[in-house]
Design a protein around this motif. Structure first.
Motif, PDB file in Angstrom:
ATOM      1  N   ARG A 234      10.889  86.958  12.072  1.00  0.00           N
ATOM      2  CA  ARG A 234       9.930  86.445  11.098  1.00  0.00           C
ATOM      3  C   ARG A 234      10.532  86.519   9.698  1.00  0.00           C
ATOM      4  NH1 ARG A 234       3.804  88.608  11.288  1.00  0.00           N
ATOM      5  NH2 ARG A 234       4.039  87.450  13.224  1.00  0.00           N
TER       6      ARG A 234
ATOM      7  N   ASP B 213       9.664  82.851  14.981  1.00  0.00           N
ATOM      8  CA  ASP B 213       8.331  83.400  14.707  1.00  0.00           C
ATOM      9  C   ASP B 213       7.859  82.774  13.390  1.00  0.00           C
ATOM     10  OD1 ASP B 213       6.340  85.482  15.737  1.00  0.00           O
ATOM     11  OD2 ASP B 213       6.548  86.121  13.672  1.00  0.00           O
TER      12      ASP B 213
ATOM     13  N   ARG C 105       9.544  73.759  24.869  1.00  0.00           N
ATOM     14  CA  ARG C 105       9.401  75.032  24.153  1.00  0.00           C
ATOM     15  C   ARG C 105       8.508  74.878  22.921  1.00  0.00           C
ATOM     16  NH1 ARG C 105       7.885  78.594  21.922  1.00  0.00           N
ATOM     17  NH2 ARG C 105       8.764  80.654  21.455  1.00  0.00           N
TER      18      ARG C 105
ATOM     19  N   THR D 235       3.481  77.687  23.282  1.00  0.00           N
ATOM     20  CA  THR D 235       2.503  78.731  22.952  1.00  0.00           C
ATOM     21  C   THR D 235       1.084  78.165  23.047  1.00  0.00           C
ATOM     22  OG1 THR D 235       4.093  79.809  21.535  1.00  0.00           O
ATOM     23  CG2 THR D 235       1.786  80.328  21.129  1.00  0.00           C
TER      24      THR D 235
ATOM     25  N   PHE E  88      -2.470  76.297  10.514  1.00  0.00           N
ATOM     26  CA  PHE E  88      -2.169  74.979  11.076  1.00  0.00           C
ATOM     27  C   PHE E  88      -0.666  74.736  11.056  1.00  0.00           C
ATOM     28  CE2 PHE E  88      -3.160  70.281  11.411  1.00  0.00           C
ATOM     29  CZ  PHE E  88      -3.798  70.401  12.640  1.00  0.00           C
ATOM     30  N   GLY E  89       0.066  75.677  11.670  1.00  0.00           N
ATOM     31  CA  GLY E  89       1.512  75.526  11.824  1.00  0.00           C
ATOM     32  C   GLY E  89       1.808  75.088  13.240  1.00  0.00           C
ATOM     33  N   ASN E  90       2.916  75.565  13.781  1.00  0.00           N
ATOM     34  CA  ASN E  90       3.329  75.155  15.122  1.00  0.00           C
ATOM     35  C   ASN E  90       2.224  75.390  16.155  1.00  0.00           C
ATOM     36  OD1 ASN E  90       4.342  75.954  17.874  1.00  0.00           O
ATOM     37  ND2 ASN E  90       6.209  75.059  17.072  1.00  0.00           N
ATOM     38  N   ALA E  91       1.754  76.635  16.251  1.00  0.00           N
ATOM     39  CA  ALA E  91       0.776  76.975  17.294  1.00  0.00           C
ATOM     40  C   ALA E  91      -0.559  76.254  17.050  1.00  0.00           C
ATOM     41  CB  ALA E  91       0.586  78.490  17.327  1.00  0.00           C
TER      42      ALA E  91
ATOM     43  N   ASP F 105      -5.231  76.479   6.388  1.00  0.00           N
ATOM     44  CA  ASP F 105      -3.851  76.951   6.284  1.00  0.00           C
ATOM     45  C   ASP F 105      -3.784  77.871   5.072  1.00  0.00           C
ATOM     46  OD1 ASP F 105      -3.688  75.281   4.082  1.00  0.00           O
ATOM     47  OD2 ASP F 105      -2.577  73.717   5.125  1.00  0.00           O
ATOM     48  N   SER F 106      -2.566  78.228   4.649  1.00  0.00           N
ATOM     49  CA  SER F 106      -2.468  79.217   3.564  1.00  0.00           C
ATOM     50  C   SER F 106      -2.956  78.651   2.229  1.00  0.00           C
ATOM     51  CB  SER F 106      -1.023  79.698   3.424  1.00  0.00           C
ATOM     52  OG  SER F 106      -0.192  78.603   3.129  1.00  0.00           O
TER      53      SER F 106
ATOM     54  N   ALA G 264      -4.706  81.332  14.365  1.00  0.00           N
ATOM     55  CA  ALA G 264      -3.313  80.946  14.654  1.00  0.00           C
ATOM     56  C   ALA G 264      -2.482  81.114  13.390  1.00  0.00           C
ATOM     57  CB  ALA G 264      -3.255  79.512  15.174  1.00  0.00           C
ATOM     58  N   ALA G 265      -2.783  82.175  12.610  1.00  0.00           N
ATOM     59  CA  ALA G 265      -2.041  82.401  11.359  1.00  0.00           C
ATOM     60  C   ALA G 265      -1.326  83.749  11.429  1.00  0.00           C
ATOM     61  CB  ALA G 265      -2.978  82.314  10.162  1.00  0.00           C
TER      62      ALA G 265
ATOM     63  N   MET H  26      -6.534  89.104  10.325  1.00  0.00           N
ATOM     64  CA  MET H  26      -7.368  88.142   9.586  1.00  0.00           C
ATOM     65  C   MET H  26      -8.851  88.383   9.882  1.00  0.00           C
ATOM     66  SD  MET H  26      -5.103  86.408   7.946  1.00  0.00           S
ATOM     67  CE  MET H  26      -5.756  84.881   7.356  1.00  0.00           C
TER      68      MET H  26
ATOM     69  N   ALA I  48      -2.549  83.710  17.363  1.00  0.00           N
ATOM     70  CA  ALA I  48      -1.689  84.537  16.500  1.00  0.00           C
ATOM     71  C   ALA I  48      -1.493  85.903  17.155  1.00  0.00           C
ATOM     72  CB  ALA I  48      -2.331  84.718  15.138  1.00  0.00           C
ATOM     73  N   ASN I  49      -0.517  86.645  16.671  1.00  0.00           N
ATOM     74  CA  ASN I  49      -0.327  88.024  17.125  1.00  0.00           C
ATOM     75  C   ASN I  49      -1.193  88.955  16.282  1.00  0.00           C
ATOM     76  OD1 ASN I  49       1.666  87.936  19.251  1.00  0.00           O
ATOM     77  ND2 ASN I  49       3.084  87.178  17.706  1.00  0.00           N
TER      78      ASN I  49
HETATM   79  P1  NAD Z   1       3.821  78.788  11.446  1.00  0.00           P
HETATM   80  O1  NAD Z   1       4.569  79.392  10.344  1.00  0.00           O
HETATM   81  O2  NAD Z   1       4.290  77.487  12.036  1.00  0.00           O
HETATM   82  O3  NAD Z   1       2.281  78.554  11.009  1.00  0.00           O
HETATM   83  C1  NAD Z   1       1.502  79.538  10.408  1.00  0.00           C
HETATM   84  C2  NAD Z   1       0.311  78.849   9.779  1.00  0.00           C
HETATM   85  O4  NAD Z   1      -0.575  79.845   9.251  1.00  0.00           O
HETATM   86  C3  NAD Z   1       0.665  77.932   8.604  1.00  0.00           C
HETATM   87  O5  NAD Z   1      -0.096  76.758   8.688  1.00  0.00           O
HETATM   88  C4  NAD Z   1       0.228  78.745   7.380  1.00  0.00           C
HETATM   89  O6  NAD Z   1      -0.127  77.913   6.291  1.00  0.00           O
HETATM   90  C5  NAD Z   1      -0.985  79.435   7.959  1.00  0.00           C
HETATM   91  N1  NAD Z   1      -1.444  80.572   7.193  1.00  0.00           N
HETATM   92  C6  NAD Z   1      -0.730  81.552   6.574  1.00  0.00           C
HETATM   93  N2  NAD Z   1      -1.564  82.380   5.914  1.00  0.00           N
HETATM   94  C7  NAD Z   1      -2.818  81.920   6.127  1.00  0.00           C
HETATM   95  C8  NAD Z   1      -4.102  82.328   5.702  1.00  0.00           C
HETATM   96  N3  NAD Z   1      -4.251  83.412   4.914  1.00  0.00           N
HETATM   97  N4  NAD Z   1      -5.182  81.614   6.111  1.00  0.00           N
HETATM   98  C9  NAD Z   1      -5.040  80.523   6.890  1.00  0.00           C
HETATM   99  N5  NAD Z   1      -3.842  80.089   7.323  1.00  0.00           N
HETATM  100  C10 NAD Z   1      -2.750  80.778   6.930  1.00  0.00           C
HETATM  101  O7  NAD Z   1       3.707  79.907  12.566  1.00  0.00           O
HETATM  102  P2  NAD Z   1       3.386  79.729  14.104  1.00  0.00           P
HETATM  103  O8  NAD Z   1       4.668  79.675  14.850  1.00  0.00           O
HETATM  104  O9  NAD Z   1       2.368  78.658  14.320  1.00  0.00           O
HETATM  105  O10 NAD Z   1       2.741  81.162  14.406  1.00  0.00           O
HETATM  106  C11 NAD Z   1       1.394  81.449  14.087  1.00  0.00           C
HETATM  107  C12 NAD Z   1       0.983  82.726  14.768  1.00  0.00           C
HETATM  108  O11 NAD Z   1       1.197  82.565  16.168  1.00  0.00           O
HETATM  109  C13 NAD Z   1       1.780  83.978  14.363  1.00  0.00           C
HETATM  110  O12 NAD Z   1       0.927  85.107  14.447  1.00  0.00           O
HETATM  111  C14 NAD Z   1       2.836  84.070  15.426  1.00  0.00           C
HETATM  112  O13 NAD Z   1       3.329  85.402  15.565  1.00  0.00           O
HETATM  113  C15 NAD Z   1       2.030  83.624  16.621  1.00  0.00           C
HETATM  114  N6  NAD Z   1       2.857  83.159  17.728  1.00  0.00           N
HETATM  115  C16 NAD Z   1       3.623  82.038  17.604  1.00  0.00           C
HETATM  116  C17 NAD Z   1       4.417  81.651  18.661  1.00  0.00           C
HETATM  117  C18 NAD Z   1       5.241  80.388  18.609  1.00  0.00           C
HETATM  118  O14 NAD Z   1       5.883  80.051  19.618  1.00  0.00           O
HETATM  119  N7  NAD Z   1       5.235  79.632  17.522  1.00  0.00           N
HETATM  120  C19 NAD Z   1       4.438  82.388  19.860  1.00  0.00           C
HETATM  121  C20 NAD Z   1       3.621  83.517  19.953  1.00  0.00           C
HETATM  122  C21 NAD Z   1       2.834  83.889  18.878  1.00  0.00           C
END
Ligand code: NAD
Length: 428
Positions: A78, A150, A190, A194, A223-226, A246-247, A300-301, A305, A323-324
């Motif tokens: 991360r 991550d 891949r 998730t 609203f990122g990857n997951a 999102d953030s 999913a952030a 939270m 999210a984790n």
């Molecule tokens: P990412 O960086 O692609 O997206 C994270 C999103 O969260 C972004 O849209 C960001 O703007 C938003 N965010 C950040 N702070 C915020 C807030 N205070 N309020 C609202 N939104 C906020 O990350 P990701 O890969 O989508 O991962 C998200 C979560 O899923 C994490 O907890 C990660 O550990 C978990 N996760 C991801 C994967 C994976 O394969 N991508 C696998 C397992 C767990």
């Protein structure tokens, strides 16, 4: 360059609480809880990185190999300004439990760099990623510790890292890292794994979670990857996405938000709030998203939270932890009292590490699977383990979180016992 560090770990203490709660339902020797209660090895490193203006900046970085009884440690890296050793160790603990829940031949690991990647150029980010691999090279490797993406790291970062690792090893080492670009040995399937895994859990337990007969409204925080992939899977299945954040902001629309439009706008503008004004969509305070009217809430952030200060505001029937660690232990108790079912992270987001496992297997075999095969195998594992955890929750009259930890601890216990106890004494 690599030194052990600090001893302050409130997040890990919370995670240990889950282990102790699970142990109450099993016959586990105290020495096994002792072993699983602290990380096998954690390292801190100072990364010196050249900036584009030829100055040098230092960044603090960590890698934790929490426990490797069930196999090489596995876990993402991360990049975040609030990263800490406590967070890394807690996430590594969760990875250990998640891999056990999915019955993957991996232990738990995790890594981080304390950095706001938005302040770096692409070239600086690449040098930082390469510096990370050089610092932790002795800890990592295809049969020792296998990183992955991550928060704020992605396939490009994994590409730079595998290139650096292979250069240090003097030979191609695709199995060193997962979540790579397909061109470097990444796996098909891949990028959305998730969310796809979380979606299988929803569909498999839809009736049990009372989602089949609610109005199928969904709010997604992050609203990122997951989050983006989850939105499209649910949208395609007839769920109505009513809230997104999102953030930088949040939006709400009781009539539903088109998930594909939301993904397009997020890609073009970098913020979900740019959807405001389209088709009746309005902005909302991001803090209010978790309290919006909906059936299913998908955090999913980031971690924590949903906490003791806002858990009582949740109106959803079900929380799916993509999210984790988005729900704190105190919030868990409030939600349970209010009848909200929480599908825990170590099940809900385990699709990512499961397809990472497929990627690693393909890299080791040098034989690559079709997308259909990945999807079929992922669904089979998600269905099997979500059903097992649901049945265990019923049998033990516990929450799904506790039953997931019982499920994980049982497998970890079996593995540790099968290996015998006499070799574990470091004072030999
Ligand atoms: P990412 O960086 O692609 O997206 C994270 C999103 O969260 C972004 O849209 C960001 O703007 C938003 N965010 C950040 N702070 C915020 C807030 N205070 N309020 C609202 N939104 C906020 O990350 P990701 O890969 O989508 O991962 C998200 C979560 O899923 C994490 O907890 C990660 O550990 C978990 N996760 C991801 C994967 C994976 O394969 N991508 C696998 C397992 C767990």
């Amino acid at each position: 360059m690599v030194t052990p560090v600090e001893e302050f770990h409130p997040q890990l203490d919370n995670a240990r609480g889950l282990l102790l709660e699970a142990a109450r339902h099993l016959d586990v020797h105290p020495s096994i809880i002792e072993q699983l209660g602290s990380p096998k090895e954690s390292m801190t490193a100072r990364l010196m990185v050249r900036m584009d203006d030829n100055t040098e900046r230092s960044f603090t970085a960590w890698r934790c190999r929490y426990d490797d009884t069930k196999g090489p440690t596995k876990g993402g890296i991360r990049f975040h300004p609030d990263a800490s050793l406590d967070e890394v160790e807690t996430l590594a603990f969760r990875m250990m439990c998640k891999c056990a829940v999915m019955n993957l031949p991996f232990g738990g690991g995790k890594g981080a760099v304390r950095v706001d990647p938005r302040t770096l150029s692409r070239a600086e980010l690449e040098r930082l990623s390469r510096a990370y691999v050089r610092a932790f090279y002795p800890l990592m490797g295809p049969d020792r510790d296998i990183p992955a993406p991550d928060v704020n790291t992605n396939a490009s970062v994994m590409g730079w890292m595998v290139d650096e690792y292979s250069a240090l090893a003097g030979k191609p080492q695709p199995a060193f890292i997962t979540g790579k670009p397909i061109a470097l040995g990444g796996s098909l399937g891949r990028s959305d794994a998730t969310a796809r895994g979380g979606f299988h859990v929803v569909k498999n337990l839809e009736k049990e979670l009372n989602l089949a007969d609610c109005d199928k409204t969904v709010c997604i925080q992050g609203f990122g990857n997951a989050g983006q992939h989850m939105a499209t899977f649910l949208h395609n299945d007839g769920y109505k996405i009513v809230g997104l954040s999102d953030s930088r902001g949040a939006v709400y629309c009781a009539d539903g938000i088109d998930a594909y439009e939301a993904v397009r706008v997020k890609h073009e503008t970098g913020m979900v709030s740019a959807l405001a004004g389209m088709n009746g969509i309005q902005t909302m305070d991001p803090d209010d998203l978790i309290a919006a009217d909906c059936c299913l809430l998908v955090p999913a952030a980031l971690e924590e939270m949903i906490n003791k200060d806002n858990a009582h505001r949740v109106k959803a029937k079900v929380i799916l932890e993509l999210a984790n660690g988005p729900v704190t232990p105190k919030a868990d108790k409030i939600l349970e009292d209010n009848g909200v079912i929480v599908v825990p992270d170590i099940l809900a987001n385990a699709g990512g590490v499961t397809v990472s496992y497929f990627e690693w297997v393909q890299n080791l075999q040098m034989f690559y699977w079709e997308l259909d095969e990945i999807h079929t195998r992922l669904k089979a594992i998600m269905d099997r383990e979500s059903r097992a955890i649901w049945e265990l929750a019923k049998a033990t009259k516990t929450s799904m979180r506790t039953s997931a930890y019982i499920h994980a601890l049982r497998r970890l216990n079996d593995a540790i016992e099968a290996g015998g106890t006499q070799g574990h004494d470091d004072s030999r």
